[in-house]
Design an enzyme around this catalytic site. Structure first.
Site, mmCIF file in Angstrom:
data_model
loop_
_atom_site.group_PDB
_atom_site.id
_atom_site.type_symbol
_atom_site.label_atom_id
_atom_site.label_comp_id
_atom_site.label_asym_id
_atom_site.label_seq_id
_atom_site.Cartn_x
_atom_site.Cartn_y
_atom_site.Cartn_z
ATOM 1 N N ALA A 191 0.832 -1.199 0.000
ATOM 2 C CA ALA A 191 0.000 0.000 0.000
ATOM 3 C C ALA A 191 0.868 1.251 0.000
ATOM 4 O O ALA A 191 1.751 1.398 0.836
ATOM 5 C CB ALA A 191 -0.923 0.012 1.218
ATOM 6 N N CYS A 192 0.629 2.123 -0.962
ATOM 7 C CA CYS A 192 1.261 3.435 -0.965
ATOM 8 C C CYS A 192 0.161 4.482 -1.131
ATOM 9 O O CYS A 192 -1.020 4.145 -1.135
ATOM 10 C CB CYS A 192 2.321 3.565 -2.060
ATOM 11 S SG CYS A 192 1.666 3.511 -3.740
ATOM 12 N N GLU A 193 0.527 5.728 -1.279
ATOM 13 C CA GLU A 193 -0.475 6.799 -1.321
ATOM 14 C C GLU A 193 -1.462 6.602 -2.456
ATOM 15 O O GLU A 193 -2.666 6.635 -2.267
ATOM 16 C CB GLU A 193 0.228 8.154 -1.477
ATOM 17 C CG GLU A 193 -0.715 9.342 -1.473
ATOM 18 C CD GLU A 193 -1.341 9.566 -0.122
ATOM 19 O OE1 GLU A 193 -2.579 9.511 -0.057
ATOM 20 O OE2 GLU A 193 -0.613 9.786 0.850
#
Length: 482
Positions: A397-399
């Site tokens: 998960a990233c932005e």
């Protein structure tokens, strides 16, 4: 000491809340970037000042920006809140605010889309279990239709004039700042915001709507260059390549390829977080680049996404290549010079950043808030974690759920395959981690948000998605347990 911990805890929570809000704004735009690029290409080619002026094909430009793009944003905003039903009601509500407006209603879409999704969600919760058998489809269809119609009427008659007035005032202010040659000062806010993983919110939530309105008037906009410019980040990585130490120096060339050509700016954020004084370098580079853009009247026709040099060139209008390239080069040069001075004066080793202790404390506090009793090292280091059984789903998960997380997913997938482990791995935005995720890899600064979304998952904070050693340790532990 307790007071300091409480202050830090509030600071982390505040930053997590800000990132969450910014991520939601960006989440409405990022899935529709393809539509923005399509509109940008049509604009670049067929408007009167384009590459191939064509009055007939140019008729597509205005309807796409006035109706298609805002309604897509409204649909996506509603869907983020309440899946497809929320998306449909959000799109209907957005239609009410775009009809009759003299400017593209992106701000209105970001209001009406989520509002429509939230209201239909509350209605569904209110009638859950109370609808007689056989009437479910009737209630579902008419509730969405009636609520959507009411919101469209409200948006058209009441909200649209207010939002249009606010949008025009904001646009006029931005143009006034540009004409006064004060725009370069915006780098003081943009560059630190990017490093705090607010880059997508700044670009897609704030600058893109301003840029699109400016394109309608001038055929190009400088606002598309302010956040996406790869120059300052390139300068930081070049400085590390020349004056860095240890493995950080060795990793810089690969990071340059990913950042400058691949457009994944998140790759250089950890390099700054290791030595926060380098913020001065990217701010200086950003201000120099923006000043050059203003001086040469540079601009793009649409948002380049990702922020690759190739995307920048694709969105450059006819006759505009020299100003854009010059601004990027100046930004990279200034960032490199300032970064070089800072790195040459620094006496620490390349693998030990001054933020390590703060990052470990943040991870420890996060773990303790979940009732876990861990040491600082165990909270920040994935190698200190143990796995009692094989997980069924691992999520990166990233932005935005597009760039850095996709790279991490690819690396771990290969290592799992080589180890003979059949485990599903996927990447998502941090706000949309699926509930069935059992392990979540994310940047340390996003760990708090990931834990809020995936409360039952094991959160593995890491400093760099390209750090293969963290994955090797994790895979070896899984293999021992299998």
């Amino acid at each position: 000491m307790a007071t300091n911990v409480n202050v830090m805890d509030r600071s982390f929570k505040g930053k997590a809340a800000l990132q969450k809000f910014g991520g939601f704004l960006a989440g409405m735009v990022i899935p529709n970037i393809g539509a923005f690029i399509a509109w940008g290409l049509i604009t670049a080619f067929f408007i009167p000042t384009g590459w191939l002026p064509n009055a007939y094909l140019g008729k597509l430009v205005s309807p796409m920006i006035s109706y298609l793009l805002p309604i897509l944003i409204g649909y996506t905003g509603g869907k983020l809140v309440h899946d497809t039903r929320g998306g449909v009601v959000g799109a209907i509500a957005t239609a009410g605010i775009v009809v009759g407006a003299d400017i593209p209603m992106f701000l209105g879409a970001m209001i009406m889309g989520p509002l429509g999704g939230w209201l239909i969600k509350k209605f569904d919760e209110m009638v859950d279990g109370k609808v007689p058998t056989g009437f479910e489809m009737l209630v579902n269809n008419f509730s969405a239709g009636i609520l959507g119609a009411l919101l469209a009427l409200l948006a058209f008659s009441g909200i649209e004039p207010v939002v249009q007035g606010f949008s025009m005032a904001l646009g006029n202010l931005a143009i006034a700042v540009t004409n006064a040659h004060l725009l370069p000062l915006i780098a003081i806010f943009i560059e630190p915001g990017k490093v705090l993983f607010l880059n997508n919110a700044i670009n897609h939530g704030i600058l893109a709507p301003l840029g699109i309105e400016q394109v309608k008037q001038a055929g190009k906009s400088i606002f598309f260059l302010l956040e996406t410019d790869p120059g300052p980040g390139l300068g930081i990585l070049l400085a590390y390549w020349v004056y860095g130490k240890g493995t950080v120096k060795q990793s810089a060339p690969g990071a340059i390829i990913i950042q400058f050509f691949g457009g994944i700016h998140e790759i250089y954020f950890p390099y700054i977080l290791m030595k926060p004084l380098l913020l001065l370098a990217v701010i200086g580079g950003g201000m120099a680049a923006d000043f050059t853009f203003v001086l040469t009247k540079a601009g793009l026709v649409a948002t380049p996404s990702p922020g690759s040099i190739f995307a920048e060139m694709a969105m450059t209008p006819k006759g505009g290549f020299v100003p854009v390239l010059l601004g990027i080069a100046v930004g990279a040069a200034v960032s490199f010079l300032i970064g070089s001075v800072i790195l040459k004066r620094d006496k620490t080793e390349g693998d030990a950043g001054s933020l390590d202790a703060a990052n470990e404390m943040m991870s420890m506090m996060k773990a303790q808030s979940k009732g876990q009793n861990v040491s600082p090292r165990a909270a920040a280091d994935p190698s200190a974690k143990s796995v009692s059984e094989l997980p069924r789903l691992i999520v990166f998960a990233c932005e935005a759920g597009m760039g850095s997380s996709a790279m991490g997913e690819s690396i771990l997938k290969k290592q799992l395959k080589d180890a003979g482990l059949n485990i599903q791995v996927k990447h998502t935005p941090v706000n949309q981690i699926p509930p069935e995720a059992e392990v979540v890899f994310t940047q340390e600064s996003l760990a708090a948000r990931a834990a809020q979304v995936a409360r039952a998952a094991e959160i593995v904070p890491i400093k760099n998605f390209l750090d293969k050693t963290a994955y090797e340790t994790f895979v070896n532990e899984l293999r021992n347990r299998s």
